[in-house]
Design an enzyme around this catalytic site. Structure first.
Site, PDB file in Angstrom:
ATOM      1  N   GLY A 251       0.821  -1.190   0.000  1.00 32.50           N
ATOM      2  CA  GLY A 251       0.000   0.000   0.000  1.00 32.50           C
ATOM      3  C   GLY A 251       0.851   1.233   0.000  1.00 32.50           C
TER       4      GLY A 251
ATOM      5  N   GLY B  39       0.232   4.695   1.844  1.00 29.62           N
ATOM      6  CA  GLY B  39      -0.678   5.479   2.672  1.00 29.62           C
ATOM      7  C   GLY B  39      -0.126   6.843   2.921  1.00 29.62           C
TER       8      GLY B  39
ATOM      9  CG  PHE C  28       2.449  10.274   7.321  1.00 23.61           C
ATOM     10  CD1 PHE C  28       2.790  11.609   7.362  1.00 23.61           C
ATOM     11  CD2 PHE C  28       1.249   9.874   7.866  1.00 23.61           C
ATOM     12  CE1 PHE C  28       1.953  12.522   7.971  1.00 23.61           C
ATOM     13  CE2 PHE C  28       0.403  10.785   8.461  1.00 23.61           C
ATOM     14  CZ  PHE C  28       0.750  12.114   8.513  1.00 23.61           C
ATOM     15  N   GLY C  29       3.965   7.510   3.735  1.00 15.24           N
ATOM     16  CA  GLY C  29       4.971   6.622   3.167  1.00 15.24           C
ATOM     17  C   GLY C  29       4.411   5.324   2.607  1.00 15.24           C
ATOM     18  CE  LYS C  30       6.363   3.156  -3.257  1.00 14.96           C
ATOM     19  NZ  LYS C  30       7.249   2.705  -4.287  1.00 14.96           N
TER      20      LYS C  30
ATOM     21  CE  LYS D  38       1.385   3.642   7.143  1.00 14.38           C
ATOM     22  NZ  LYS D  38       0.202   4.453   7.006  1.00 14.38           N
TER      23      LYS D  38
ATOM     24  CG  ASP E 143      -5.534  11.657   6.402  1.00 14.27           C
ATOM     25  OD1 ASP E 143      -6.454  12.148   5.704  1.00 14.27           O
ATOM     26  OD2 ASP E 143      -4.530  11.124   5.925  1.00 14.27           O
TER      27      ASP E 143
END
Ligand SMILES: *[C@@H]1O[C@H](CO)[C@@H](O)[C@H](O)[C@H]1NC(C)=O
Ligand SMILES: *[C@@H]1O[C@H](CO)[C@@H](O)[C@H](O)[C@H]1NC(C)=O
Ligand SMILES: *[C@@H]1O[C@H](CO)[C@@H](O)[C@H](O)[C@H]1NC(C)=O
Length: 891
Positions: free
Chosen positions: A591, A593, A595-597, A612, A708
């Site tokens: 994924g 998302g 702030f990062g992969k 993450k 978020d």
């Protein structure tokens, strides 16, 4: 006689070839010239309407005749496509539609069906190409088909909506443009209109041949704008930003003569303006992609008379340093400028317009366009040869799968063809053996300069064997066996066969003066070669597998150690090298998302995790990061995705979460490949997520504001239990240090409480707003921003239906009849109250939880036969999922 050769080139080639290429060039020239004339004749003819703009091709797909609409000549698609059928859309909706949308052409047969456009200006010019689709239940099946749209041999878009258009600025490398619809076995492809407009080549850059239009917005506009207001027929959608001041002028904007953008006057007369010069105009947009390059074109015109004052702007895209520029506006003079950049890791593209140093006035913006650069330089057939193949197709009236580019995509290359293995492919062979062909050998074959084999055996071809075959320099195999050719085989062919440079088979043509057979066989050698190759490949694989097996056992032991530490001890910190180990060197991305992969990892064979990796943009000091991460590892609730560890090294920061095998809720709502969630499942998910959020708000001290909340942050485990992810991340991350950004909202456009644009503050109630949007998505299946001819926010879309009492119109059709109406009514009311404009009127999350549970009970009461929802999921709160610390901070 047998003419069987071994394929060596015969001597004297050089001079011959030279002569032949000259001849071929001459042929080419004539053909191109003629096709230009033909194109001019077919599409430039303006007997119907002398004043339709030049450089426009407008096709009403499925129409029977040509007509004028709004100053544009729309043509029936008869001359642009060979296949498909005309069908009217459902009469229920037909009445209110523009004429172009009243009927479609659909393509029940063939995997690929194509339109061929031949613009007057030819290749290497920039065109706006727009394809529109309005399903309108044309097939009376009530199921929107999903299919792929190709431009040339490039995937352009997957059409999975029932009303909208795709638009691209395209600079083709060929004189003709094919637009193809690919059947992907999810319904019969259809199309409503196809439009091409020639643009000035200097205004939009198309570095990889294409820019796909994502947004084109007229700020403060009242309605859609297009031709004749816009001479290029760009469509401008109005964008109304209630929270900003908009300005309007009645004076007309003076169009500089050399301003090739030709931005419509009406568009420029309205603008959005900040009231406070220390605030910026900020725009967020979720792109769904963090890698694509986006080109943003900003359009300005000063519409206020400034006496002794200056408005100077600083335009900043993505916050990246190289993507900013300054501008000074002059009264009533248009100014366009463009910037390009990539979105942030979360896929958000953001731009801001602020007052530059020395500006006396706040920033202003009249309109903008966002394009995604798309590489449309995919391999294709050499244009001359593609044209030649179109000629062959036309001459033989073949249906088969002969549509679009002959060689690409390779899995759909025309049957019977082989192509050279390069990005500009030549036709190497044609095999039309046993294809019931009649007529003569088409002359366009003369343009296939690289062809080595032509097999037309077992057909009913007539006429003479043409002389031009002699001029194909590389032809090694010509099989005309079993046809009805007459006359005699050209002498030069027989000579080449005798010299051994051509395998010629012309037997079983009763009226042709030669008869031949052909026994040559390569198969035995091939078999040997293949066996040798297989052995050569297999042996190393076996050795390799053994080595890997040993390594893996070692790794498993290490992983078990890490698992012990993460799940049983208080210190949840791991090293980056250990992250690499459990994620198999970041092998599987699951994924992308905020702030990062996100990567997949396993601790031992049993425990799966999601890792993450945080992008480098975290500016927070190491100590603070560690402190926040440690706090988050002890926040536990069964509706929150557990943080089970973290990594905190200078460049590499990572968070390790429990793995959620069923992915995110957004996917389940929008991906037609997933099984539709039932109403009961959706209610249960809503309850789960609400409980998670409620815990953050009132179970934690100090409360955690999610900031978020959205459907892609609601994850589902193997039992479809919903858990909220990404909470607290805004605490882990420092705010942007740029002052003008710090007053502005983070979060995703569409979910963000509109009031945040005013206050800049996130509160529990702004989470409630976002949760309301989530509820709307659950019941309607629609995304937060519904894309179409007009983009519309889900709340704005749903509200009128609810107020009129037509809730049925917004309920997700995939729910079919499973949605129990009382609970739906209550649910929708709750969603509406969560999204009320005044925060005080919004319920808090505890109210939301209890109301959702009531909805769930209503359904259970109505359907006693349903498998009972396990009651503990409703009644009982378990604060404890992993580890010994139960609650972050008990209530
Ligand atoms: C403009 O905004 C700044 C910072 O938010 C504030 O200090 C200032 O008072 C505002 N000015 C006006 C005129 O509202
Ligand atoms: C053409 O196709 C037929 C049958 O599909 C096959 O028998 C024949 O060998 C092919 N010809 C060539 C030149 O490959
Ligand atoms: C030509 O075609 C015929 C009939 O398809 C086939 O029997 C023959 O082997 C082919 N000749 C060559 C040289 O491939």
């Amino acid at each position: 006689m047998d003419y069987v050769g071994n394929g060596h080139k015969f001597p004297s080639t050089k001079i011959c070839l030279l002569f032949k290429s000259c001849f071929i060039f001459f042929c080419l020239f004539t053909i191109l010239f003629n096709s230009k004339l033909a194109a001019g004749y077919a599409y430039g003819a303006r007997n119907l309407a002398s004043d339709t703009p030049s450089g426009f091709i407008s096709i009403d797909c499925g129409a029977n005749e040509d007509y004028m609409d709004n100053g544009i000549l729309y043509k029936s698609d008869r001359d642009f496509v060979d296949t498909g059928i005309n069908q009217p859309v459902s009469p229920n909706i037909s009445r209110n539609l523009r004429p172009q949308l009243k009927n479609v052409r659909s393509f029940p047969e063939g995997r690929r069906n194509c339109y061929v456009l031949k613009p007057e200006n030819g290749k290497d010019n920039t065109y706006l190409i727009r394809a529109s689709f309005l399903y309108g239940n044309y097939d009376r099946k009530n199921t929107t088909p999903i299919f792929d749209l190709y431009l040339g041999s490039n995937l352009w878009w997957t059409v999975d909506w029932d009303n909208g258009y795709v638009e691209t600025l395209y600079t083709p490398s060929t004189d003709y443009i094919t637009v193809c619809l690919f059947n992907t076995s999810k319904g019969v492809p259809y199309i409503s209109t196809l439009e091409l407009r020639h643009l000035d080549n200097t205004i939009y850059r198309t570095p990889a041949r294409a820019l796909v239009t994502m947004q084109r917005l007229d700020i403060g506009g009242r309605s859609n704008l297009r031709y004749p207001a816009d001479v290029y027929d760009r469509i401008w959608n109005p964008l109304n930003v209630d929270t900003l001041n908009s300005s309007v002028t009645n004076s007309s904007i003076s169009q500089g003569n050399n301003d090739a953008y030709k931005i419509p006057d009406t568009m420029l007369r309205t603008a959005a303006k900040e009231q406070n010069a220390s605030c910026s105009l900020i725009y967020f947009w979720e792109t769904q992609s963090s890698s694509a390059q986006f080109y943003v074109y900003f359009h300005f015109a000063e519409i206020e008379k400034l006496v002794g004052k200056k408005r100077r702007l600083k335009v900043d895209l993505t916050g990246q340093r190289n993507a900013t520029t300054n501008a000074t506006l002059d009264y009533l003079k248009p100014l366009s400028l463009s910037l390009n950049g990539t979105p942030d890791n979360a896929g958000q593209l953001q731009f801001s317009i602020s007052a530059a140093e020395g500006s006396d006035l706040p920033p202003l913006l009249n309109g903008f366009e966002i394009y995604a650069a798309k590489d449309m330089r995919n391999a294709s057939t050499v244009p001359v040869e593609a044209d030649a193949m179109m000629g062959v197709k036309g001459a033989f009236k073949l249906i088969r799968n002969w549509e679009g580019d002959p060689c690409f995509p390779s899995e759909l290359s025309w049957s019977g063809l082989t192509c050279s293995n390069s990005s500009a492919s030549n036709i190497l062979s044609i095999n039309l053996s046993s294809s019931n062909l009649t007529g003569k050998i088409p002359a366009s074959i003369a343009n296939l300069r690289e062809i080595t084999s032509l097999d037309l055996s077992n057909n009913e071809l007539t006429g003479e064997v043409p002389e031009f075959l002699v001029n194909l320099p590389n032809l090694r195999n010509l099989n005309l066996t079993s046809n009805k050719f007459t006359g005699s085989v050209p002498k030069a062919l027989l000579q080449r066969a005798e010299a051994g440079s051509l395998i010629l088979s012309v037997g079983e043509n009763p009226d042709l003066c030669t008869s031949l057979k052909c026994p040559y066989n390569l198969k035995k050698y091939l078999a040997l070669i293949i066996i040798a190759c297989i052995l050569a490949v297999l042996l190393p694989i076996v050795v390799f597998a053994l080595v890997i097996y040993k390594r893996r056992r070692q790794r498993e032991n290490l992983k078990r150690e890490i698992e012990e530490r993460l799940l049983k001890s208080k210190n949840r910190q791991v090293r980056y090298s250990e992250i690499l180990l459990i994620s198999d060197n970041l092998k599987t991305t699951i994924g992308e998302g905020g702030f990062g992969k996100v990567y997949y990892g396993t601790l031992s064979d049993k425990t799966q995790v999601a890792i993450k990796l945080l992008s480098a943009s975290s500016r927070q000091g190491s100590n603070e990061f560690k402190a926040e991460a440690q706090i988050l590892t002890i926040v536990h609730h069964r509706n929150l995705v557990s943080l089970i560890g973290y990594c905190d090294e200078a460049e590499n920061k990572a968070l390790i979460y429990e793995f959620m095998p069923n992915g995110n809720l957004r996917k389940h709502l929008s991906d037609p490949n997933t099984k539709a969630l039932s109403w009961m499942e959706r209610l249960q998910i809503a309850v789960d997520a609400a409980q998670g959020l409620e815990y953050l708000h009132s179970g934690c001290k100090p409360p955690i504001i999610h900031r978020d909340m959205k459907t892609s942050n609601i994850l589902l485990n193997e039992r479809m239990q919903a858990k909220i992810s990404d909470f607290g991340l805004s605490r882990v991350f420092a705010n942007e240090s740029d002052t003008h950004l710090s007053t502005c909202p983070a979060g995703t456009f569409g979910y963000v409480d509109p009031l945040i644009h005013l206050s800049g503050n996130f509160t529990k109630k702004s989470d409630v707003y976002s949760f309301g949007v989530v509820l709307f998505e659950l019941v309607t299946g629609q995304p937060a921003i519904i894309k179409g001819e007009y983009n519309i926010h889900i709340v704005d879309w749903a509200k009128p239906f609810i107020e009129e009492g037509n809730i049925q119109n917004i309920v997700d059709p995939r729910l079919e009849d499973t949605a129990e109406s009382c609970s739906v009514g209550k649910f929708v009311e709750l969603a509406l109250s969560c999204t009320l404009p005044t925060t005080a009127e919004r319920p808090d999350m505890s109210d939301v939880v209890s109301q959702l549970i009531e909805c769930l009970k209503m359904v259970q009461d109505k359907m006693p036969n349903m498998p009972q929802i396990t009651s503990h999921r409703i009644e009982e709160f378990s604060y404890n999922s992993i580890g010994s610390e139960s609650v972050f901070s008990p209530r």
